[in-house]
Structures are given as structure tokens and as C-alpha cells.
Scaffold this active site. Structure first.
Site, PDB file in Angstrom:
ATOM      1  N   ALA A  99       0.849  -1.197   0.000  1.00  0.00           N
ATOM      2  CA  ALA A  99       0.000   0.000   0.000  1.00  0.00           C
ATOM      3  C   ALA A  99       0.878   1.237   0.000  1.00  0.00           C
ATOM      4  CB  ALA A  99      -0.922  -0.002   1.212  1.00  0.00           C
ATOM      5  N   ASP A 100       0.314   2.323  -0.494  1.00  0.00           N
ATOM      6  CA  ASP A 100       0.975   3.617  -0.430  1.00  0.00           C
ATOM      7  C   ASP A 100      -0.100   4.686  -0.243  1.00  0.00           C
ATOM      8  OD1 ASP A 100       3.636   5.012  -0.759  1.00  0.00           O
ATOM      9  OD2 ASP A 100       2.344   6.173  -2.089  1.00  0.00           O
ATOM     10  N   THR A 101       0.144   5.565   0.709  1.00  0.00           N
ATOM     11  CA  THR A 101      -0.812   6.626   1.020  1.00  0.00           C
ATOM     12  C   THR A 101      -0.191   7.974   0.690  1.00  0.00           C
ATOM     13  OG1 THR A 101      -1.785   5.300   2.788  1.00  0.00           O
ATOM     14  CG2 THR A 101      -2.225   7.673   2.845  1.00  0.00           C
ATOM     15  N   THR A 119      -5.120   6.123  -0.814  1.00  0.00           N
ATOM     16  CA  THR A 119      -4.296   4.956  -0.532  1.00  0.00           C
ATOM     17  C   THR A 119      -4.469   3.986  -1.680  1.00  0.00           C
ATOM     18  OG1 THR A 119      -4.508   5.218   1.855  1.00  0.00           O
ATOM     19  CG2 THR A 119      -3.805   3.059   1.065  1.00  0.00           C
ATOM     20  N   GLY A 120      -3.356   3.691  -2.349  1.00  0.00           N
ATOM     21  CA  GLY A 120      -3.332   2.672  -3.384  1.00  0.00           C
ATOM     22  C   GLY A 120      -2.934   1.357  -2.738  1.00  0.00           C
TER      23      GLY A 120
END
Length: 190
Positions: free
Chosen positions: A71-73, A107-108
Site C-alpha cells: 500500500a501507499d498513502t 491509498t493505493g
């Protein structure tokens, strides 16, 4: 949730780990260094998905039946992307920019399973009241939010005293849209 397939969380974020524990999901943490740069011209959602996918690709040849969750935010305001602050003064500047305004948190998430990349994202709108410089500086000094996009944790003091409302998922702002993650993991038999 079942034990098989095994879930690997590729994140050092204690907040993501806590959210998965609260969901009663068994997982183990495995970390790999990944370049988090991205091409110019991407939308905030595309940036979050691009980085989450890069994090998953680092595991592509190392896994068999496991599911890798990455995840990346990111925080976006007025067309600017606010990543993690470089230092205390940068953190103060970011929070001053967010003060009294609405910003977006994206968030991806990428779930890698058997060579398939299941990618999705969530978006939340966060409304901050006008913060004083003293509130901002004391928060940065005490909490040192250098590992947080936009320089704040919603579950920390500045979030608790400064956020007026949220449109969208609270857990997305924390760093993992748990309701969407849960639905996607169910589809994978977990």
C-alpha cells in the site's frame, strides 16, 4: 479469515499492521527496499497505485502461494502532492498548508497473488479546522511525524483536535482502506 494462502504485508507501517490485527487477519511482515519515485503527470490516485504496484513487483519472483499486500498513502491539496516531510520545518509547512482547508487522502493497494496484480485505491476528503502555529509546532516536536504523508496521523493529537470531518473511509486516512481490502481478500479465498 483462513490461514491459506498466507498473507505477507510488505509495509513497515505499524498502523497498517494494527489494522490487519484488528481485522483478525493472520499475516507476516516482509520488507524490501523500493524506489518510490513516480512519473510526472499522474493523478494522485495513479501515483498511489503506481507506488503500491512497484512495491508488489519487488516480490514477483519470491512468492508461490502467498498473497503480498502492499500500500501507499499520499495526501493531495490544491494540486500538490504532500509526501513524507524531510524535516521538522517541512512538516510544519505541510500542516500550515492543510490548516483550515480540505485535502484528499489516497491509498493505493496492490494484492499480488500467483502473478496477478489486483490493484485498487480509496479516496477520502479530510477537513482541518484552522490550526494555530503553536498547535502545529508542538505536535511536530512531540510526535515527529516524518513517516507520515502530509505530516500527520489522524489518530494522533493533531488529528484528534484538528479534523472537523471526513468524507470517506477513516481507515483509508490511517493508511489502509480496510473494508476494500477485506472484500478483495475474500475473493482470494482468505
Amino acid at each position: 479469515m483462513g490461514v491459506f494462502p498466507q498473507l505477507i504485508l510488505a509495509s513497515k507501517s505499524p498502523r497498517r499492521q494494527d489494522l490487519l490485527k484488528l481485522m483478525d487477519i493472520d499475516f507476516r511482515v516482509v520488507l524490501k527496499e523500493v524506489d518510490e519515485s513516480y512519473p510526472e503527470g499522474l493523478t494522485p490516485a495513479e501515483i498511489a497505485l503506481h507506488i503500491a504496484t512497484k512495491k508488489a513487483e519487488a516480490f514477483d519472483e519470491d512468492i508461490t502461494d502467498e498473497v503480498v499486500l502492499t500500500a501507499d498513502t499520499i495526501v493531495a491539496i490544491d494540486g500538490l502532492i504532500l509526501g513524507k516531510p524531510e524535516n521538522a520545518e517541512h512538516a510544519v509547512e505541510m500542516l500550515q498548508r492543510l490548516s483550515g482547508k480540505m485535502h484528499e487522502v489516497y491509498t493505493g493497494v496492490c494484492l499480488l497473488h500467483k502473478g496477478q496484480y489486483n490493484k485498487f485505491y480509496d479516496r477520502s476528503e479530510v477537513f482541518f479546522r484552522k490550526l494555530t502555529d503553536e498547535e502545529i509546532r508542538s505536535y511536530v516536536a512531540e510526535y515527529q511525524p516524518f513517516d507520515k504523508a502530509g505530516s500527520y496521523g489522524i489518530q494522533q493529537r493533531i488529528g484528534l483536535i484538528g479534523i472537523e470531518r471526513i468524507n470517506g473511509s477513516y481507515t483509508n486516512v490511517v493508511g489502509l482502506p480496510t473494508e476494500k481490502v477485506y472484500q478483495q481478500l475474500k475473493k482470494l479465498g482468505m
